[in-house]
Enzyme design. Structure first.
Site, mmCIF file in Angstrom:
data_model
loop_
_atom_site.group_PDB
_atom_site.id
_atom_site.type_symbol
_atom_site.label_atom_id
_atom_site.label_comp_id
_atom_site.label_asym_id
_atom_site.label_seq_id
_atom_site.Cartn_x
_atom_site.Cartn_y
_atom_site.Cartn_z
ATOM 1 N N GLU A 17 0.832 -1.205 0.000
ATOM 2 C CA GLU A 17 0.000 0.000 0.000
ATOM 3 C C GLU A 17 0.867 1.256 0.000
ATOM 4 O OE1 GLU A 17 -3.200 0.029 2.841
ATOM 5 O OE2 GLU A 17 -3.327 -2.143 2.853
ATOM 6 N N MET A 75 -9.688 -3.043 -2.074
ATOM 7 C CA MET A 75 -10.007 -2.483 -0.759
ATOM 8 C C MET A 75 -10.997 -1.330 -0.934
ATOM 9 S SD MET A 75 -6.246 -2.704 1.073
ATOM 10 C CE MET A 75 -5.369 -1.895 -0.275
ATOM 11 N N ALA A 76 -12.259 -1.695 -1.100
ATOM 12 C CA ALA A 76 -13.315 -0.729 -1.414
ATOM 13 C C ALA A 76 -13.857 -0.088 -0.137
ATOM 14 C CB ALA A 76 -14.426 -1.406 -2.212
#
Length: 236
Positions: A17, A75-76
């Site tokens: 990330e 990753m909503a």
């Protein structure tokens, strides 16, 4: 690979990330390619977690990445949080017709459409569901400045929502839920109702399914997000 074999695991998930520029995007692809060499399909599974925002995804050649991957966990969630200056829904299904800021332009829908436009196989896409809510104190709706955060680092587990004394609301037009009142102020999160909406969206778009972060935050029984999603996907 030695660690995977030692514990007889299925494979590896890459949660980087996130690649912040095109060079890191190339490095990310190289990492996936070397892992796939060491962990050949179909014996091993290689998955990844990626943000939903195009601002991050644009740094990755998604069409090339999917060649190495079995599943992409989108990753909503975390569309809005303490890093933005105005409140917003953290996991809305649809982008509103008039987003109040850039964060509000991101949605499950926008992420899915972008990935599909880049040539990603829809069956490899899993849509993420948050089992927690994000808190904004001193406000009761979106598009408002807040005075702080409630809970632990601004979050409450879904099993602790809605907060005592708070009222729960749903915005079916964009597929979002929230509660107002109590010690959380405005808390944005998913409910069985929004999960059912997202399951219908997944089925309509031909996506691979749903995943959840994190499972210990879920409730049991009829209010379980995991159980609701499972039933909604398999009853269709």
């Amino acid at each position: 690979m030695d660690l995977v074999n030692q514990f007889k695991l299925d494979g590896i998930d890459i949660d980087w990330e996130h690649p912040a520029d095109m060079q890191q995007g190339q490095d990310y692809l190289y990492l996936l390619s070397k892992l796939r060499e060491a962990l050949p399909s179909p014996r091993y599974t290689l998955t990844t977690a990626l943000p939903a925002g195009e601002w991050a995804l644009k740094n990755i050649n998604l069409s090339a990445a999917q060649v190495y991957l079995d599943l992409i966990n989108v990753m909503a969630y975390d569309f809005s949080g303490p890093w933005v200056n105005l409140t917003g829904h953290q996991a809305q299904l649809y982008t509103p017709s008039s987003p109040h800021n850039e964060a509000a332009r991101i949605s499950c829908q926008s992420a899915a459409h972008y990935m599909l436009s880049q040539g990603v196989d829809p069956k490899k896409i899993l849509l993420g569901i948050p089992a927690y809510g994000r808190s904004f104190l001193g406000c009761n709706d979106i598009n408002q400045p807040c005075s702080g955060r409630g809970g632990e680092d601004g979050t409450f587990d879904y099993c602790d929502l809605p907060r005592p004394g708070a009222k729960e609301y749903h915005d079916d037009a964009i597929g979002a839920a929230y509660c107002c009142g109590g010690d959380g102020g405005f808390v944005t999160y998913d409910t069985p109702r929004t999960v059912q909406q997202k399951a219908r969206f997944v089925t309509k778009m031909g996506l691979g399914g749903l995943f959840y972060w994190h499972i210990t935050g879920d409730k049991r029984g009829s209010k379980s997000l995991v159980e609701t999603g499972f039933k909604a996907l398999h009853d269709m």
